[in-house]
Design a protein around this motif. Sequence first.
Motif, short mmCIF file in Angstrom:
data_model
loop_
_atom_site.label_atom_id
_atom_site.label_comp_id
_atom_site.label_asym_id
_atom_site.label_seq_id
_atom_site.Cartn_x
_atom_site.Cartn_y
_atom_site.Cartn_z
N ALA A 140 0.83 -1.21 0.00
CA ALA A 140 0.00 0.00 0.00
C ALA A 140 0.86 1.26 0.00
O ALA A 140 0.55 2.24 0.68
CB ALA A 140 -0.97 -0.01 1.19
N LEU A 141 1.93 1.24 -0.78
CA LEU A 141 2.82 2.40 -0.83
C LEU A 141 2.28 3.44 -1.80
O LEU A 141 1.76 3.11 -2.87
CB LEU A 141 4.23 1.99 -1.27
N GLU A 142 2.43 4.68 -1.42
CA GLU A 142 2.10 5.80 -2.28
C GLU A 142 3.35 6.64 -2.48
O GLU A 142 4.17 6.77 -1.58
CB GLU A 142 0.99 6.65 -1.64
N GLY A 143 3.48 7.21 -3.65
CA GLY A 143 4.65 8.03 -3.93
C GLY A 143 5.03 7.93 -5.39
O GLY A 143 4.62 7.00 -6.09
N THR A 144 5.81 8.87 -5.82
CA THR A 144 6.30 8.85 -7.19
C THR A 144 7.34 7.76 -7.36
O THR A 144 7.85 7.19 -6.37
CB THR A 144 6.91 10.20 -7.55
N ASP A 145 7.68 7.47 -8.60
CA ASP A 145 8.76 6.51 -8.86
C ASP A 145 10.04 6.97 -8.17
O ASP A 145 10.75 6.15 -7.57
CB ASP A 145 9.00 6.37 -10.36
N ALA A 146 10.33 8.25 -8.24
CA ALA A 146 11.56 8.77 -7.62
C ALA A 146 11.54 8.59 -6.11
O ALA A 146 12.57 8.28 -5.50
CB ALA A 146 11.75 10.24 -7.99
N GLU A 147 10.37 8.78 -5.50
CA GLU A 147 10.28 8.61 -4.04
C GLU A 147 10.44 7.15 -3.64
O GLU A 147 11.10 6.85 -2.63
CB GLU A 147 8.94 9.16 -3.55
N LEU A 148 9.86 6.25 -4.43
CA LEU A 148 10.05 4.83 -4.14
C LEU A 148 11.51 4.42 -4.30
O LEU A 148 12.05 3.66 -3.49
CB LEU A 148 9.15 3.99 -5.05
N ASP A 149 12.13 4.91 -5.37
CA ASP A 149 13.55 4.58 -5.59
C ASP A 149 14.42 5.12 -4.45
O ASP A 149 15.35 4.45 -3.99
CB ASP A 149 14.03 5.15 -6.92
N ALA A 150 14.12 6.34 -4.00
CA ALA A 150 14.90 6.93 -2.91
C ALA A 150 14.75 6.11 -1.63
O ALA A 150 15.73 5.91 -0.89
CB ALA A 150 14.46 8.37 -2.67
N ALA A 151 13.53 5.63 -1.36
CA ALA A 151 13.31 4.79 -0.18
C ALA A 151 14.05 3.47 -0.30
O ALA A 151 14.66 2.98 0.65
CB ALA A 151 11.81 4.56 0.02
#
Length: 219
Positions: free
Chosen positions: A71-82
């Motif tokens: 259930a993650l929300e966020g842009t591709d960049a935010e997911l990659d950063a995490a």
Amino acid sequence: MPGKKPHLLFDFGGVIINIDYQRTVDAMRQLSRAGSTIEFNQQHQSELFDLLETGRLTPAEFRTGLRRHYALEGTDAELDAAWNAMLLDVPAERLAFIAELRAQGYQTALLSNTNQLHIEEINRRLRTQYGFRHGIADCLDRVFYSQQVGLRKPGPEIFAHALREMNWRAAETLFIEDSFQHIKTARRLGLHTLFLAPPLTLTAALPAALRAFPTPPLA
């Protein structure tokens, strides 16, 4: 008396690069509308991460899986950063130590459970910080990434693949690793091992193991 120089097979995370898995767990929890915790740590991980690390998921498919399963929300960049948050620094003294070993005639290779996103990120950092042309491959004779080989530790097949490609005998090879489940497989296959249990580090522990080879102390 010291024996024959071993071939050196290095793990990457926790051996050459510093890693903090909890940083990624925390970063992804912050992106989860349900407060979900991902199933990923040094000892265990869910199939989603296995598939990424063996090249059976693209980065885009991995992001889709993160959104669906946790259930993650966020842009591709935010997911990659995490996802990349676990990657810390590569101490210069470790790179210098490996370079010194190669100059002394040791053959070296990397055997890493990793994925396209982490490979690209850490090699980008190494190019920026140290001026490497290709990344960590500049520092070793050969690199074996699970993502490219299609196999991962602790399965014995990836060890056999690396030994075969390097034309190394297990009995003449020292495997340096910080995950004990991988150490156990290597030992069953007849490799010598150096278990870098914290707070041991590569530069502190490997010299003594090399002096003792072919029977390095077990940590």
